[in-house]
Design a protein around this motif. Sequence first.
Motif: not given
Length: 369
Positions: A100-115
């Motif tokens: 799984v590759v999680a892309l996030s500028q902030s590293g804090e996006t809750m939706d992405t973190l939960m994924a």
Amino acid sequence: EKGGFPSFMEKEINEQPMAVEQTLMGRTDPEGNLVLDELKIDESVLRAVDKIVVVACGTAAYAGQVARYAIEHWCRIPTEVELAHEFRYRDPIVDERTLVVALSQSGETMDTLMAVRHAQEQGAKVVAICNTNGSTIPREADAALYTHAGPEIAVASTKAFLAQITAAYLLGLYLAQLRGNKYKDEIAGILAELEAMPAKIQAVIDTQDQVKSLAQQMKDAASVLFLGRHVGYPVALEGALKLKEIAYIHAEGFAAGELKHGPIALIEEGQPVFVIVPSPRGRDSLHAKVVSNIQEIRARGAVTIVIAEEGDEAVADYANHVFRVPQAPTLLQPLLATVPLQIFACELATAKGYDVDQPRNLAKSVTVE
Ligand code: BG6
């Protein structure tokens, strides 16, 4: 602190050559091999990966869509891209062989973190591509590949987008190198093309006055459409998102091939349509297909604004406006074609008197689900 620019967004658009350059820096050894020291996942695990799932939200998800074309092509690993919140709640098929590759500028996006957490619970390894050191997503991920775009202040992402795409290319090339597949011999050449991108991005930025003057002329547009094919499709989606986010104009991006299946009904006299044209030197007659899409909408009265490679004369007859980008391999073109769309949105929003750095209703980092 805006470095003489009227807004952080404009400053960050202008910092994109540096953002890409810094993201590429220090990632090859003297023999020209790609070295991603930060990728602290066992090589045997990476060799066994049989599926990649990219999860992200907003602009980062469009970077993920670009990444998918490159990763599948270079690595021959089936790759999916999904909005993190949709992935999380649909019981996705993920196991130990999924990367799984999680892309996030902030590293804090809750939706992405939960994924990310959900994928890890199913045994998947997670690589985070992030721009903010020590933020939650890279800390929880199995490995972090940082983009080095520098702090991004404007809510609407620009330089982080290009840096995310760049980092994702590096990940794809690294996996291709590691797995020794048929593209292995092409890696050095693609890396050289990547190294040439910052100067080419600068060349696009140098033409910004032309884009700005069109944005000013179009400031009262009620709706703007964006068409693209292949990697131009996520670029079209990103161009539309920028306009919605900061200029509050109805905007939609479409896959150009989808035109005749619905969106062409929207075309009427005077409708502005941006079209991202692939390289005429590319494969699979992509270019000819997009040129015929331009003809179709032009014949129905659209005002066509075409982003095309230097030297591509086939578009001239059907374009009301042409913005040129330097020649580049098809897969790398998003690093160039996105830039005029960012400049257009920023200038148009400015011309309407909006605060481009702090658009209404939006937050830079959304830490609730
Ligand atoms: C949104 C921001 O809410 O989050 C977008 O307004 C951004 O600009 C998206 O693309 C994802 O953020 P991040 O930090 O996870 O890349």
